[in-house]
Design a protein around this motif. Structure first.
Motif, PDB file in Angstrom:
ATOM      1  N   GLN A 191      44.216  41.666  20.727  1.00 44.33           N
ATOM      2  CA  GLN A 191      43.105  40.994  20.068  1.00 44.33           C
ATOM      3  C   GLN A 191      41.788  41.167  20.815  1.00 44.33           C
ATOM      4  OE1 GLN A 191      43.873  39.898  17.059  1.00 44.33           O
ATOM      5  NE2 GLN A 191      45.877  40.692  17.674  1.00 44.33           N
ATOM      6  N   LEU A 192      41.860  41.811  21.955  1.00 40.13           N
ATOM      7  CA  LEU A 192      40.658  42.000  22.770  1.00 40.13           C
ATOM      8  C   LEU A 192      40.463  43.477  23.046  1.00 40.13           C
ATOM      9  CD1 LEU A 192      41.257  39.115  25.338  1.00 40.13           C
ATOM     10  CD2 LEU A 192      39.688  39.086  23.418  1.00 40.13           C
ATOM     11  N   PRO A 193      39.712  44.152  22.198  1.00 41.20           N
ATOM     12  CA  PRO A 193      39.539  45.598  22.341  1.00 41.20           C
ATOM     13  C   PRO A 193      39.021  45.974  23.719  1.00 41.20           C
ATOM     14  CG  PRO A 193      38.561  44.798  20.300  1.00 41.20           C
ATOM     15  CD  PRO A 193      38.966  43.589  21.090  1.00 41.20           C
ATOM     16  N   GLY A 194      39.667  46.952  24.309  1.00 36.19           N
ATOM     17  CA  GLY A 194      39.220  47.431  25.615  1.00 36.19           C
ATOM     18  C   GLY A 194      39.848  46.717  26.785  1.00 36.19           C
ATOM     19  N   ARG A 195      40.494  45.608  26.505  1.00 34.35           N
ATOM     20  CA  ARG A 195      41.152  44.864  27.584  1.00 34.35           C
ATOM     21  C   ARG A 195      42.628  45.235  27.623  1.00 34.35           C
ATOM     22  NH1 ARG A 195      37.121  43.156  30.871  1.00 34.35           N
ATOM     23  NH2 ARG A 195      35.637  41.847  29.766  1.00 34.35           N
ATOM     24  N   THR A 196      43.168  45.292  28.818  1.00 36.83           N
ATOM     25  CA  THR A 196      44.586  45.601  28.939  1.00 36.83           C
ATOM     26  C   THR A 196      45.373  44.324  29.200  1.00 36.83           C
ATOM     27  OG1 THR A 196      44.573  45.906  31.324  1.00 36.83           O
ATOM     28  CG2 THR A 196      43.957  47.801  29.979  1.00 36.83           C
ATOM     29  N   ASP A 197      46.644  44.400  28.908  1.00 39.30           N
ATOM     30  CA  ASP A 197      47.492  43.226  29.141  1.00 39.30           C
ATOM     31  C   ASP A 197      47.488  42.841  30.618  1.00 39.30           C
ATOM     32  OD1 ASP A 197      48.860  45.482  29.866  1.00 39.30           O
ATOM     33  OD2 ASP A 197      50.716  44.978  28.853  1.00 39.30           O
ATOM     34  N   ASN A 198      47.495  43.853  31.460  1.00 39.11           N
ATOM     35  CA  ASN A 198      47.487  43.589  32.903  1.00 39.11           C
ATOM     36  C   ASN A 198      46.206  42.872  33.316  1.00 39.11           C
ATOM     37  OD1 ASN A 198      49.217  43.921  35.148  1.00 39.11           O
ATOM     38  ND2 ASN A 198      47.847  45.469  35.991  1.00 39.11           N
ATOM     39  N   ASP A 199      45.100  43.340  32.788  1.00 39.17           N
ATOM     40  CA  ASP A 199      43.810  42.720  33.072  1.00 39.17           C
ATOM     41  C   ASP A 199      43.809  41.244  32.673  1.00 39.17           C
ATOM     42  OD1 ASP A 199      42.057  44.293  34.345  1.00 39.17           O
ATOM     43  OD2 ASP A 199      40.923  44.918  32.582  1.00 39.17           O
ATOM     44  N   ILE A 200      44.272  41.012  31.482  1.00 36.57           N
ATOM     45  CA  ILE A 200      44.257  39.649  30.955  1.00 36.57           C
ATOM     46  C   ILE A 200      45.204  38.766  31.741  1.00 36.57           C
ATOM     47  CG2 ILE A 200      44.775  38.244  28.936  1.00 36.57           C
ATOM     48  CD1 ILE A 200      43.893  40.714  27.260  1.00 36.57           C
ATOM     49  N   LYS A 201      46.346  39.328  32.057  1.00 34.35           N
ATOM     50  CA  LYS A 201      47.333  38.583  32.852  1.00 34.35           C
ATOM     51  C   LYS A 201      46.733  38.188  34.205  1.00 34.35           C
ATOM     52  CE  LYS A 201      50.684  41.091  34.358  1.00 34.35           C
ATOM     53  NZ  LYS A 201      51.886  41.935  34.294  1.00 34.35           N
ATOM     54  N   ASN A 202      46.117  39.162  34.860  1.00 30.32           N
ATOM     55  CA  ASN A 202      45.492  38.872  36.150  1.00 30.32           C
ATOM     56  C   ASN A 202      44.376  37.855  36.001  1.00 30.32           C
ATOM     57  OD1 ASN A 202      47.067  40.511  37.768  1.00 30.32           O
ATOM     58  ND2 ASN A 202      45.805  42.309  37.395  1.00 30.32           N
ATOM     59  N   TYR A 203      43.578  38.038  34.976  1.00 33.22           N
ATOM     60  CA  TYR A 203      42.451  37.138  34.755  1.00 33.22           C
ATOM     61  C   TYR A 203      42.942  35.718  34.518  1.00 33.22           C
ATOM     62  CZ  TYR A 203      38.198  35.219  32.672  1.00 33.22           C
ATOM     63  OH  TYR A 203      37.103  34.444  32.383  1.00 33.22           O
ATOM     64  N   TRP A 204      43.971  35.614  33.731  1.00 31.20           N
ATOM     65  CA  TRP A 204      44.539  34.289  33.452  1.00 31.20           C
ATOM     66  C   TRP A 204      45.076  33.662  34.746  1.00 31.20           C
ATOM     67  CZ3 TRP A 204      44.771  30.502  29.951  1.00 31.20           C
ATOM     68  CH2 TRP A 204      45.739  29.514  30.129  1.00 31.20           C
ATOM     69  N   ASN A 205      45.872  34.438  35.457  1.00 31.63           N
ATOM     70  CA  ASN A 205      46.535  33.890  36.639  1.00 31.63           C
ATOM     71  C   ASN A 205      45.554  33.530  37.757  1.00 31.63           C
ATOM     72  OD1 ASN A 205      49.149  33.919  35.678  1.00 31.63           O
ATOM     73  ND2 ASN A 205      49.486  36.042  36.279  1.00 31.63           N
ATOM     74  N   THR A 206      44.476  34.298  37.861  1.00 31.78           N
ATOM     75  CA  THR A 206      43.591  34.080  39.003  1.00 31.78           C
ATOM     76  C   THR A 206      42.398  33.201  38.685  1.00 31.78           C
ATOM     77  OG1 THR A 206      42.383  36.106  38.520  1.00 31.78           O
ATOM     78  CG2 THR A 206      44.212  36.260  40.070  1.00 31.78           C
ATOM     79  N   LYS A 207      41.921  33.275  37.460  1.00 35.07           N
ATOM     80  CA  LYS A 207      40.676  32.557  37.174  1.00 35.07           C
ATOM     81  C   LYS A 207      40.782  31.539  36.046  1.00 35.07           C
ATOM     82  CE  LYS A 207      37.712  36.319  38.703  1.00 35.07           C
ATOM     83  NZ  LYS A 207      36.830  37.405  38.266  1.00 35.07           N
ATOM     84  N   LEU A 208      41.208  32.038  34.902  1.00 35.62           N
ATOM     85  CA  LEU A 208      41.102  31.214  33.698  1.00 35.62           C
ATOM     86  C   LEU A 208      41.941  29.951  33.780  1.00 35.62           C
ATOM     87  CD1 LEU A 208      39.473  31.361  31.208  1.00 35.62           C
ATOM     88  CD2 LEU A 208      41.250  32.715  30.115  1.00 35.62           C
ATOM     89  N   LYS A 209      43.127  30.096  34.335  1.00 35.88           N
ATOM     90  CA  LYS A 209      44.010  28.938  34.451  1.00 35.88           C
ATOM     91  C   LYS A 209      43.343  27.851  35.297  1.00 35.88           C
ATOM     92  CE  LYS A 209      47.979  29.666  36.541  1.00 35.88           C
ATOM     93  NZ  LYS A 209      49.310  30.291  36.746  1.00 35.88           N
ATOM     94  N   LYS A 210      42.750  28.293  36.399  1.00 37.45           N
ATOM     95  CA  LYS A 210      42.084  27.332  37.285  1.00 37.45           C
ATOM     96  C   LYS A 210      40.861  26.728  36.597  1.00 37.45           C
ATOM     97  CE  LYS A 210      43.613  29.946  41.246  1.00 37.45           C
ATOM     98  NZ  LYS A 210      43.249  31.046  42.135  1.00 37.45           N
TER      99      LYS A 210
END
Length: 322
Positions: free
Chosen positions: A96-115
């Motif tokens: 659902q996010l053109p240009g973004r990879t699952d790994n990117d999103i996973k990392n982003y979630w785990n490191t930033k967004l969740k917090k």
DNA sequence: AAAAGAGGCAACCGCCCCACC
DNA sequence: CGGTGGGGCGGTTGCCTCTTT
């Protein structure tokens, strides 16, 4: 005996990719494509790498139109909402996010967004307790417009008397949260009005199986005008037909309805699905595997505009029913 | 200025699914 | 129809960089 490794681990380079390796891989794929065989690719491309490593490097870093860097607020919102809806299915979220990879999103979630979410949540409610877990007598009153507004490609199902919105698992419903009559989820889900509330809710009451379904039924419209009822259920298969089976608690009556949705038939280019009462012949604790399989396979025979970009993933579909 | 700790992210691992034989 | 192998996925690891002390 274990499975044979996909490559000779001893003769394969690991660790960070050099620029030379990157250009070898990029040049090869641009010239010949992947050939549908990642395992054989590194040898052909002159790389001492595992095929899977090459695939990962290409998909996450080298392929064209990859977007790196800061996520926008809109992307944040989509990720949060989808995470609340489907959990950590990063490939679906990435679709659902053109240009973004699952790994990117996973990392982003785990490191930033969740917090970030936790911080926001604690700021707005410094002494926050888990959301209430209402009794089964709580009257459902659902507003899910804020959630459904996030999704543009909803599949529409309806019949003259009912309309439904379903969240496929959702990370879904822990069976131990359910009463024997399977109504608990239905009733406490009624407190979820916004994506934020859903995130909050799921922190405390994570759900694992089945799916949530919000909907209305004209015959169940309450006196105050709200017509929502909440159900939970699952999709299942019987004699090559898929059904949605579930239970609902309505404003008017809280006894359970057992219903099913027969697969749609094409009627003038539009899927028309038949709802029907169904005798209670299934045990909801069983057949979950069927449910999961159907979730992944029914996109072809049930829905004509799936939520998921099939070019990126052929499975794991979220359905919305109106 | 150096050491320790924290954060971010690329890459790996192992499992599952599914097509093919 | 069962076995096999490749692709894909999510979870985890480990290294590098940044921040704090």
């Amino acid at each position: 005996m274990g499975r044979a490794p996909c490559c000779d681990k001893a003769n394969v380079k690991k660790g960070p990719w050099s620029t030379e390796e990157d250009s070898k891989l990029r040049e090869y794929i641009e010239k010949y494509g992947t050939g549908g065989n990642w395992i054989a690719l590194p040898q052909k491309a002159g790389l001492k790498r595992c095929g899977k490593s090459c695939r990962l490097r290409w998909l996450n870093y080298l392929r064209p139109n990859i977007k790196h860097g800061e996520f926008t607020d809109e992307e944040d919102r989509i990720i949060c909402s989808l995470f609340a809806s489907i959990g950590s299915r990063w490939s679906i979220i990435a679709a659902q996010l053109p240009g973004r990879t699952d790994n990117d999103i996973k990392n982003y979630w785990n490191t930033k967004l969740k917090k970030k979410l936790m911080a926001m949540s604690m700021t707005s409610q410094p002494h926050r307790k888990p959301p209430p877990f209402p009794s089964s007598h709580h009257t459902p009153s659902v507003s899910f417009s804020s959630l459904s507004s996030l999704y543009k490609d909803c599949t529409t199902y309806q019949d003259p008397t009912r309309s439904y919105t379903a969240f496929e698992p959702m990370s879904s419903v822990q069976s131990d949260l359910l009463n024997n009559d399977n109504t608990t989820l239905a009733t406490h889900s009624s407190l979820i009005h916004t994506p934020e509330a859903l995130v909050n809710y799921m922190q405390y009451y994570p759900v694992k199986e089945n799916f949530l379904m919000f909907g209305s039924e004209s015959s169940c419209t309450s006196s105050d005008g709200s017509s929502g009822h909440i159900s939970f259920g699952r999709e299942m298969k019987q004699e090559n037909m898929s059904y949605f089976q579930g239970f609902c608690a309505t404003n008017e009556y809280e006894d359970n309805h057992n219903f099913m949705l027969n697969p749609g038939t094409n009627n003038g280019g539009k899927n028309v699905n038949q709802w029907a009462e169904k005798p209670r012949e299934y045990n909801l604790e069983n057949d979950l595997e069927d449910f999961k399989r159907l979730i992944s396979s029914s996109s072809n025979n049930c829905c004509n505009n799936n939520f998921i970009d099939e070019n990126k993933t052929q499975e794991k579909v979220m359905y919305f029913y109106y």
